[in-house]
Design a protein around this motif. Structure first.
Motif, PDB file in Angstrom:
ATOM      1  N   PRO A   6      23.110  16.113  -1.071  1.00 21.95           N
ATOM      2  CA  PRO A   6      21.960  15.419  -1.764  1.00 21.95           C
ATOM      3  C   PRO A   6      21.935  15.729  -3.211  1.00 21.95           C
ATOM      4  CG  PRO A   6      20.737  16.896  -0.089  1.00 21.95           C
ATOM      5  CD  PRO A   6      22.052  16.970   0.054  1.00 21.95           C
ATOM      6  N   THR A   7      22.263  16.987  -3.406  1.00 25.00           N
ATOM      7  CA  THR A   7      22.331  17.527  -5.049  1.00 25.00           C
ATOM      8  C   THR A   7      23.359  16.829  -5.704  1.00 25.00           C
ATOM      9  OG1 THR A   7      23.312  19.510  -4.319  1.00 25.00           O
ATOM     10  CG2 THR A   7      21.013  19.579  -4.678  1.00 25.00           C
ATOM     11  N   GLU A   8      24.658  16.789  -4.911  1.00 21.51           N
ATOM     12  CA  GLU A   8      25.952  16.468  -5.803  1.00 21.51           C
ATOM     13  C   GLU A   8      25.546  14.663  -6.025  1.00 21.51           C
ATOM     14  OE1 GLU A   8      29.238  17.302  -3.190  1.00 21.51           O
ATOM     15  OE2 GLU A   8      29.032  19.321  -3.610  1.00 21.51           O
ATOM     16  N   LEU A   9      25.149  14.133  -4.894  1.00 16.12           N
ATOM     17  CA  LEU A   9      24.946  12.657  -5.201  1.00 16.12           C
ATOM     18  C   LEU A   9      23.954  12.422  -6.081  1.00 16.12           C
ATOM     19  CD1 LEU A   9      24.733  11.418  -1.345  1.00 16.12           C
ATOM     20  CD2 LEU A   9      26.613  11.188  -3.131  1.00 16.12           C
ATOM     21  N   ALA A  10      22.926  13.356  -6.560  1.00  9.07           N
ATOM     22  CA  ALA A  10      21.796  13.290  -7.375  1.00  9.07           C
ATOM     23  C   ALA A  10      22.410  13.400  -8.865  1.00  9.07           C
ATOM     24  CB  ALA A  10      20.813  14.010  -7.146  1.00  9.07           C
ATOM     25  N   VAL A  11      23.649  14.108  -9.024  1.00 12.65           N
ATOM     26  CA  VAL A  11      23.896  14.464 -10.386  1.00 12.65           C
ATOM     27  C   VAL A  11      24.013  13.139 -11.450  1.00 12.65           C
ATOM     28  CG1 VAL A  11      25.840  15.261 -11.873  1.00 12.65           C
ATOM     29  CG2 VAL A  11      25.107  16.408  -9.659  1.00 12.65           C
ATOM     30  N   PRO A  12      24.368  11.933 -11.013  1.00 15.25           N
ATOM     31  CA  PRO A  12      24.134  10.852 -11.829  1.00 15.25           C
ATOM     32  C   PRO A  12      22.886  10.701 -12.059  1.00 15.25           C
ATOM     33  CG  PRO A  12      26.147  10.581 -10.191  1.00 15.25           C
ATOM     34  CD  PRO A  12      25.343  11.648  -9.748  1.00 15.25           C
ATOM     35  N   GLY A  13      22.082  10.819 -11.462  1.00  8.49           N
ATOM     36  CA  GLY A  13      20.587  10.495 -11.684  1.00  8.49           C
ATOM     37  C   GLY A  13      20.230  11.453 -12.621  1.00  8.49           C
ATOM     38  N   PHE A  14      20.488  12.841 -12.582  1.00  7.57           N
ATOM     39  CA  PHE A  14      20.050  13.739 -13.357  1.00  7.57           C
ATOM     40  C   PHE A  14      20.532  13.560 -14.790  1.00  7.57           C
ATOM     41  CE2 PHE A  14      20.380  17.417  -9.871  1.00  7.57           C
ATOM     42  CZ  PHE A  14      18.771  16.940  -9.262  1.00  7.57           C
ATOM     43  N   VAL A  15      21.633  13.306 -14.766  1.00  6.72           N
ATOM     44  CA  VAL A  15      22.334  12.840 -16.475  1.00  6.72           C
ATOM     45  C   VAL A  15      21.744  11.846 -16.870  1.00  6.72           C
ATOM     46  CG1 VAL A  15      24.538  12.179 -17.724  1.00  6.72           C
ATOM     47  CG2 VAL A  15      24.654  13.814 -15.485  1.00  6.72           C
ATOM     48  N   ALA A  16      21.267  10.717 -16.146  1.00 10.87           N
ATOM     49  CA  ALA A  16      20.580   9.532 -16.898  1.00 10.87           C
ATOM     50  C   ALA A  16      19.346   9.770 -17.204  1.00 10.87           C
ATOM     51  CB  ALA A  16      20.716   8.375 -15.791  1.00 10.87           C
ATOM     52  N   LEU A  17      18.589  10.598 -16.560  1.00 11.26           N
ATOM     53  CA  LEU A  17      17.335  11.140 -16.802  1.00 11.26           C
ATOM     54  C   LEU A  17      17.437  12.114 -18.093  1.00 11.26           C
ATOM     55  CD1 LEU A  17      15.590  11.490 -13.216  1.00 11.26           C
ATOM     56  CD2 LEU A  17      15.216   9.760 -14.922  1.00 11.26           C
ATOM     57  N   VAL A  18      18.189  12.876 -18.196  1.00 11.01           N
ATOM     58  CA  VAL A  18      18.270  13.846 -19.312  1.00 11.01           C
ATOM     59  C   VAL A  18      18.448  12.958 -20.554  1.00 11.01           C
ATOM     60  CG1 VAL A  18      19.610  15.483 -20.580  1.00 11.01           C
ATOM     61  CG2 VAL A  18      19.045  15.940 -18.287  1.00 11.01           C
ATOM     62  N   LEU A  19      19.307  12.041 -20.481  1.00 10.03           N
ATOM     63  CA  LEU A  19      19.586  10.998 -21.571  1.00 10.03           C
ATOM     64  C   LEU A  19      18.275  10.075 -21.984  1.00 10.03           C
ATOM     65  CD1 LEU A  19      23.461   9.685 -20.797  1.00 10.03           C
ATOM     66  CD2 LEU A  19      22.489  11.361 -22.343  1.00 10.03           C
ATOM     67  N   ILE A  20      17.581   9.595 -20.995  1.00 12.08           N
ATOM     68  CA  ILE A  20      16.366   8.926 -21.195  1.00 12.08           C
ATOM     69  C   ILE A  20      15.383   9.788 -21.824  1.00 12.08           C
ATOM     70  CG2 ILE A  20      14.531   7.969 -20.185  1.00 12.08           C
ATOM     71  CD1 ILE A  20      16.360   6.701 -18.049  1.00 12.08           C
ATOM     72  N   GLU A  21      15.364  11.205 -21.486  1.00 14.20           N
ATOM     73  CA  GLU A  21      14.233  12.004 -22.111  1.00 14.20           C
ATOM     74  C   GLU A  21      14.709  12.498 -23.290  1.00 14.20           C
ATOM     75  OE1 GLU A  21      11.850  15.843 -20.587  1.00 14.20           O
ATOM     76  OE2 GLU A  21      13.918  16.113 -20.718  1.00 14.20           O
ATOM     77  N   MET A  22      15.832  12.457 -23.691  1.00 17.08           N
ATOM     78  CA  MET A  22      16.393  12.844 -24.907  1.00 17.08           C
ATOM     79  C   MET A  22      15.995  11.766 -25.982  1.00 17.08           C
ATOM     80  SD  MET A  22      20.201  14.548 -24.843  1.00 17.08           S
ATOM     81  CE  MET A  22      20.528  16.263 -24.212  1.00 17.08           C
ATOM     82  N   ILE A  23      16.183  10.764 -25.557  1.00 15.58           N
ATOM     83  CA  ILE A  23      15.567   9.338 -26.551  1.00 15.58           C
ATOM     84  C   ILE A  23      14.121   9.330 -26.738  1.00 15.58           C
ATOM     85  CG2 ILE A  23      15.442   6.768 -26.511  1.00 15.58           C
ATOM     86  CD1 ILE A  23      17.868   6.578 -24.938  1.00 15.58           C
ATOM     87  N   TRP A  24      13.318   9.549 -25.636  1.00 15.63           N
ATOM     88  CA  TRP A  24      11.888   9.834 -25.758  1.00 15.63           C
ATOM     89  C   TRP A  24      11.697  10.929 -26.797  1.00 15.63           C
ATOM     90  CZ3 TRP A  24       9.468  14.596 -24.437  1.00 15.63           C
ATOM     91  CH2 TRP A  24       8.093  14.378 -24.788  1.00 15.63           C
ATOM     92  N   ALA A  25      12.476  12.207 -26.333  1.00 13.74           N
ATOM     93  CA  ALA A  25      12.192  13.489 -27.435  1.00 13.74           C
ATOM     94  C   ALA A  25      12.579  12.896 -28.816  1.00 13.74           C
ATOM     95  CB  ALA A  25      12.823  14.321 -26.885  1.00 13.74           C
ATOM     96  N   TRP A  26      13.628  11.918 -29.211  1.00 16.71           N
ATOM     97  CA  TRP A  26      13.945  11.807 -30.642  1.00 16.71           C
ATOM     98  C   TRP A  26      12.746  10.893 -31.230  1.00 16.71           C
ATOM     99  CZ3 TRP A  26      15.343   6.826 -32.704  1.00 16.71           C
ATOM    100  CH2 TRP A  26      15.753   7.073 -33.804  1.00 16.71           C
ATOM    101  N   ARG A  27      12.214  10.126 -30.278  1.00 15.78           N
ATOM    102  CA  ARG A  27      11.023   9.361 -31.033  1.00 15.78           C
ATOM    103  C   ARG A  27       9.594   9.918 -30.960  1.00 15.78           C
ATOM    104  NH1 ARG A  27      10.986   3.678 -27.875  1.00 15.78           N
ATOM    105  NH2 ARG A  27       9.511   3.298 -29.701  1.00 15.78           N
ATOM    106  N   LYS A  28       9.346  10.939 -29.993  1.00  9.72           N
ATOM    107  CA  LYS A  28       7.973  11.226 -29.935  1.00  9.72           C
ATOM    108  C   LYS A  28       7.956  12.874 -30.178  1.00  9.72           C
ATOM    109  CE  LYS A  28       6.262   7.438 -28.063  1.00  9.72           C
ATOM    110  NZ  LYS A  28       5.122   6.762 -28.742  1.00  9.72           N
ATOM    111  N   ARG A  29       8.867  13.695 -29.713  1.00  5.93           N
ATOM    112  CA  ARG A  29       8.877  15.045 -29.709  1.00  5.93           C
ATOM    113  C   ARG A  29      10.155  15.815 -29.964  1.00  5.93           C
ATOM    114  NH1 ARG A  29       5.075  17.613 -25.219  1.00  5.93           N
ATOM    115  NH2 ARG A  29       3.854  15.993 -25.996  1.00  5.93           N
ATOM    116  N   ARG A  30      10.623  15.699 -31.209  1.00  6.62           N
ATOM    117  CA  ARG A  30      11.963  16.220 -31.428  1.00  6.62           C
ATOM    118  C   ARG A  30      12.244  17.643 -31.195  1.00  6.62           C
ATOM    119  NH1 ARG A  30      14.418  12.824 -36.500  1.00  6.62           N
ATOM    120  NH2 ARG A  30      14.047  10.648 -35.862  1.00  6.62           N
TER     121      ARG A  30
END
Length: 312
Positions: A6-30
């Motif tokens: 399950p962890t291997e299958l979840a890797v693309p989701g991990f990457v996507a969530l990190v990118l989404i959080e980076m966008i949030w951080a750039w806007r809200k909490r750099r």
């Protein structure tokens, strides 16, 4: 038996969530992300994956051998997996608690706490040296009860996936009923904090009820800024130092210690010394509680931590 991870299958989701959080951080909490810190976390994740591939098969083979001595044939069913998941999470609580309370275990687990930032990439800071602690032995009772090693591995994989999303400052609080039962970003921020009130609290993986049951729960306080990392910060982005610094520290302490005190540096809590020159998390917390009792003023977010220990 499922033939997927399950962890291997979840890797693309991990990457996507990190990118989404980076966008949030750039806007809200750099300040939530620091490039060198994030790269170190990614390198940790890659190294732990390699370590898991090398040693995971050996441990799985050992579990299969032990399984022949099982007391019951539980088999594969939805209720068996649900029970296995809950019991595996209870096992995780105790492995995690030992990881903070016994320096031999802490030397491996400290890797996960070494970042002074708290974001989804921090979840990837997994140990390379977990095999050295023999923490896998905590799962042997489940094997002997009759849970198939494959089911235990599957439960552990989903447990790890759950814990990924709680490594964030982007989520404040979940609904009250959820906070009461489940581990959440709020609860886990406490666990990663170096503030005296938060040291060695909230060990849960999925269910925060274990901490409430065993007396290690601490809620997040809104008027106190959290400081992340370890009490004695690394002060470096050197990957190899981040991975092995505590093992090196143990070796140095044992070399210098009197003969009758050497094992204490392996088996006692992090920060313990034979001559009392450092402080454990319990001592730091006790000193803070004493100060609060004598002068119960709100804690400033800028107040430094009293003392210096090797626990977080």
């Amino acid at each position: 038996m499922p033939d997927f991870s399950p962890t291997e299958l979840a890797v693309p989701g991990f990457v996507a969530l990190v990118l989404i959080e980076m966008i949030w951080a750039w806007r809200k909490r750099r300040e939530a992300y620091e490039p060198r810190d994030t790269l170190t976390s990614l390198a940790f994740g890659l190294g732990s994956t390699v370590s898991g591939l090398i040693f995971g098969g050996l441990f799985f083979a050992l579990f299969l051998w032990v399984w022949q001595f099982r007391l019951f044939d539980i088999g594969w069913s939805w209720w068996a997996f649900a029970l296995c998941f809950v019991l595996d999470d209870l096992k995780y609580y105790w492995v995690h608690r030992f990881g903070h309370r016994v320096r031999w275990f802490w030397a491996s687990h400290v890797n996960h706490h070494s970042s002074q930032h708290y974001n989804l990439s921090t979840a990837l800071r997994q140990t390379w040296t977990g095999f050295m602690t023999l923490g896998f032995a905590f799962a042997l009772p489940l094997v002997l009860l009759g849970f198939h090693p494959g089911m235990i591995a599957l439960a552990g994989g989903f447990n790890l996936i759950y814990q990924f999303w709680i490594h964030t400052e982007a989520i404040d609080k979940m609904p009250r009923w959820f906070e009461a039962v489940m581990n959440t970003p709020s609860h886990h921020r406490v666990h990663h904090a170096t503030n005296p009130r938060y040291l060695d609290r909230n060990y849960a993986g999925v269910f925060i009820v274990w901490d409430k049951l065993f007396g290690t729960f601490e809620p997040e306080v809104k008027d106190e800024k959290i400081r992340y990392g370890i009490v004695k910060q690394l002060g470096s982005f050197n990957l190899l130092w981040a991975v092995f610094h505590e093992w090196i520290g143990i070796a140095q302490d044992m070399w210098r210690a009197p003969r009758g005190s050497k094992l204490g540096y392996l088996l006692r809590e992090p920060g313990w010394t034979h001559d009392g020159t450092r402080e454990t998390s319990d001592q730091i917390r006790a000193a803070w509680l004493a100060r609060q009792a004598s002068d119960p003023k709100p804690v400033s977010s800028e107040n430094p931590i009293a003392g210096e220990a090797e626990a977080a």
